[in-house]
Design a protein around this motif. Structure first.
Motif: not given
Length: 826
Positions: A738-758, A779-787
């Motif tokens: 399942h790919g709603w959540a990825l690791s940073a290595h899996q996400a490298a080289g790609m971008r999305w309108p919004a990113a939620v970093v946990v 994230g291109e337009r928005h970044l949320s950080v669940v900190h």
């Protein structure tokens, strides 16, 4: 606003520890937990699946006590116990856990193959060995150095002879790389059909003949995309049955039969019977488990210093190191790790592994290329080995010995030769003045002028700097050159095509090498290109880079473009960083900054500063949480409700990124919660339902996001960025997650309108500056950080740089290329 506060209210966590030292070979002291590591980096799960810990406490002391040549009643190899069992029972005890863990970890390592670039903090423990092991290593160091020097001299003479002759395309590869190139050429020449190499694949259109100089104005439509299903040859029933019989005899679970045949081939049964330690080739099997299997088959014939065992351990240590990005390891560190595995004579074990062809020995430092007069200094024995004069070499730098797998050694040497070939065969008198004058920015103009007079160029910059390679491609095509850009992912290809305004100018790197995209090959088997621009170049591993460079014709130009601040490649090597460090070619650094609050935040992280940024449009939002459960709850709330309502970004365009796969807030837990909220269903297709977001891993190091469309007897049907992909039923479990959540290595080289970093509280040890830089920049337009990581986050940005990788590409380039190669007019 304060983008990322150093403390989260309501937490009492202590400051994070200092950054761990660079790992020594052998893995950490702890084995994998049932849910995978929660505090390690993204690579930890795949690393532990392949290794399970290699040295230190994980070596299990009972192996040293019981694995002697005369022992007939071995103790259990997994759980320490005072009880003794019969050999078959002990083997069953030692390997039984593989039924539940090794088979699961095998599929997990395959499906998470893009996360094999960072090691755990515990790896450094293997660098400390006993005084006896260190003394033994020193006693035979001279012998090892003499043997290595003989080999080095032969290599040096061979390389000198090769330098005098032109380097032809296609002649420098071996092993997997050579097989791939030979297969491509055989298919293109019509000698063999594509079905000869793949058990199941969609028919691909034959490549159109490449004209010497096609008109770029007449843009050719892109080829139909071929489903990316690298089906492997199915194991024969006879081979599986034979392996099951051997496994049963050794007390190992039958579930390992198919992975064993996949790893060892049709002769797996015979290999395991004669050398039981071949079982270590199966991902997830640990040394103590293989020891128990060997004792059950061989009885008292085996011992801790059995040459078959020590050779397999050396190979495993080097494979583990490759999972962490290394292409070579210091021989002294390998000997220390072997001592941790109860090997009594580590130095002899290393030499045995070299003699058996398991590893190659290299030297670094000292006088790498001795003068001819050196032969006169000192005496020679009857075998022609010169005895060194201790007074003459008193001031010489010591020679460090390294061990490496031949696949990576040959790939690095081939890559270095290929890059030197491009540098030396390029026409450096081209006049691109008018093209540079029409560039959209000063940095783009500088890049165009530099490429005009160099065969190899490195271009570095952030996301906004991608417009400069796009301008270069457009300018080159305007001059009548066959120019193309290759991106790491389908998302990167789409963004490049949008920047150039011509879909025919952009391909994925995998599509280019497979022939599914791009101009095809010329009559010599080389890519029909005059200029290739590789974006996301930090994601290039050494084997992929070697295949790519080998496919370029003499005289072609290559531009490696990327952001040096992001995480490195999932595979072994650090190609982009090594080319930069070697100063092997002209370098163009973009002066185009990334815009907006997210760009400002990322720029600060790149230099080790977690700055406050003004985000009036809520481009950056911090969501403090107390524990992992709250982190999962708030993440689902952000993706399903808050981000769509505030920014009109639908949930399918928001990507969740977290540190690890296991744990209460890892990718598995987050994907389960997000599926329940966004696409609930029974998972009737191997755990998946139509509409599920997934990540498909067709090969280690490649993560392709997609959506499940349907399933039938043929397999699971996915839509991966508009490309239909069919994953056979037998590969769904091992290559789809399942790919709603990825690791940073899996996400490298790609971008999305919004990113939620946990960032849960237990993620501290997995954080580093490159990890934060990569994750926050998706994230291109928005970044949320669940900190919830408290002060560990600013500590990681300021104090934890990229993990060092041991590679040989930089010194190889420095030896091959002259200092003026870095000059565009050199």
């Amino acid at each position: 606003m304060t983008a990322l506060p150093g403390e989260t209210p309501g937490t009492d966590d202590a400051p994070a520890e200092d950054a761990p030292a660079a790992p020594a070979p052998g893995g950490g002291a702890d084995g994998p937990s049932p849910d995978g590591p929660t505090a390690g980096p993204d690579a930890a799960e795949a690393q532990e699946a392949a290794a399970g810990g290699a040295a230190g406490a994980d070596a299990v002391d009972v192996v040293a006590e019981a694995a002697s040549a005369s022992s007939a009643e071995p103790p259990e190899a997994v759980e320490e116990s005072a009880k003794t069992e019969k050999p078959s029972e002990a083997a069953n005890s030692s390997v039984a856990s593989a039924d539940g863990s090794a088979a699961e970890e095998t599929s997990e390592a395959s499906a998470d193959g893009s996360d094999t670039a960072e090691g755990s903090a515990d790896d450094s423990e293997t660098a400390e060995g006993s005084a006896d092991a260190a003394a033994a290593a020193e006693l035979s160091e001279a012998q090892a150095e003499l043997a290595a020097q003989r080999e080095l001299r032969e290599r040096i003479e061979k390389r000198k002879a090769e330098k005098a002759a032109p380097i032809s395309a296609g002649g420098g590869l071996s092993g997997t790389a050579a097989d791939l190139l030979a297969a491509v050429r055989a298919v293109e020449s019509g000698e063999k059909a594509g079905t000869a190499f793949f058990a199941r694949t969609a028919p691909a259109p034959a490549p159109a003949p490449a004209s010497p100089r096609p008109d770029p104005a007449a843009a050719q439509p892109p080829r139909p995309a071929v489903p990316e299903v690298p089906a492997q040859q199915a194991a024969s029933p006879e081979a599986l049955e034979a392996v099951r019989a051997v496994l049963a005899q050794g007390g190992a679970p039958e579930a390992l039969a198919r992975p064993a045949v996949d790893a060892l081939g049709e002769q797996a049964a015979e290999l395991l019977r004669t050398d039981p330690w071949h079982l270590l080739a199966v991902s997830g099997v640990r040394p103590e488990q293989a020891d128990g299997f060997a004792r059950a088959l061989l009885g008292s014939e085996c011992g801790p210093d059995d040459g078959r065992r020590t050779a397999a351990l050396v190979g495993r240590l080097l494979e583990q190191a490759a999972l962490r990005g290394h292409t070579a390891l210091d021989a002294a560190a390998v000997r220390t790790a072997l001592a941790g595995h109860a090997v009594r004579d580590p130095d002899a074990a290393v030499l045995n592994a070299v003699e058996e062809g398991v590893a190659l020995l290299f030297g670094e430092g000292g006088d790498a290329e001795p003068d001819e007069t050196d032969a006169e200094d000192g005496e020679q024995d009857e075998d022609g080995v010169r005895e060194a004069d201790p007074t003459a070499d008193a001031d010489a730098a010591p020679v460090r010995m390294f061990l490496g797998l031949d696949r990576y050694a040959l790939a690095e040497e081939s890559l270095a030769d290929g890059l030197a070939r491009l540098v030396n065969t390029c026409e450096k008198t081209a006049d691109w003045t008018e093209a540079a004058a029409g560039a959209p920015s000063p940095s783009a103009a500088e890049l165009i002028r530099t490429v005009a007079s160099a065969g190899l160029v490195v271009h570095s910059g952030g996301e906004a700097a991608r417009a400069e390679p796009a301008a270069l491609i457009a300018a080159a095509r305007g001059l009548g050159l066959r120019a193309l850009g290759a991106a790491h992912s389908e998302d990167g290809r789409r963004r490049l095509a949008a920047a150039t305004g011509d879909p025919a100018t952009a391909v994925t790197l995998a599509g280019l090498l497979s022939g599914a995209q791009g101009p095809g090959r010329d009559e010599d088997g080389a890519l029909a290109l005059d200029l290739l621009v590789v974006l996301d170049a930090p994601q290039l591993d050494v084997e992929g880079a070697a295949v790519l460079v080998e496919a370029l014709a003499d005289g072609a130009r290559l531009v490696l473009s990327g952001d040096p601040g992001v995480l490195g490649s999932a595979g072994a090597g650090r190609v982009f960083a090594d080319v930069l460090a070697a100063r092997a070619c002209p370098q163009v650094v973009s002066r185009t900054p990334d815009p907006g609050p997210i760009g400002e935040l990322i720029s600060g992280i790149g230099i080790g500063e977690l700055n406050q940024v003004d985000a009036p449009g809520k481009e950056v939002v911090i969501v403090p949480v107390r524990d992992a459960g709250e982190a999962v709850h708030r993440t689902v709330q952000l993706v399903a409700d808050s981000v769509p309502r505030a920014f009109s970004i639908p949930a399918e365009e928001t990507q969740v990124i977290t540190v690890g796969h296991g744990g209460a807030a890892g990718t598995r837990a987050l994907n389960e919660a997000l599926k329940q909220r966004l696409n609930p269903g029974p998972g009737r297709f191997g755990g998946f339902d139509p509409g599920d977001r997934v990540v498909h891993v067709p090969a280690p190091g490649r993560a392709v996001p997609g959506v499940v469309r349907s399933a039938d007897g043929e397999g699971l049907h996915l839509d991966c960025g508009g490309v239909p992909v069919v994953v056979p039923q037998e590969r769904v479990e091992s290559s789809v997650r399942h790919g709603w959540a990825l690791s940073a290595h899996q996400a490298a080289g790609m971008r999305w309108p919004a990113a939620v970093v946990v960032l849960p509280g237990d993620a501290a040890q997995g954080l580093s500056r490159p990890w934060v830089y990569t994750a926050f920049g998706r994230g291109e337009r928005h970044l949320s950080v669940v900190h919830g990581a408290d002060r560990a986050l600013p500590h990681a940005v300021a104090e934890v740089p990229a993990q060092e990788r041991t590679t040989r590409l930089r010194p190889l380039l420095e030896a091959l290329l002259t200092p003026d190669a870095a000059s565009p007019t050199g």
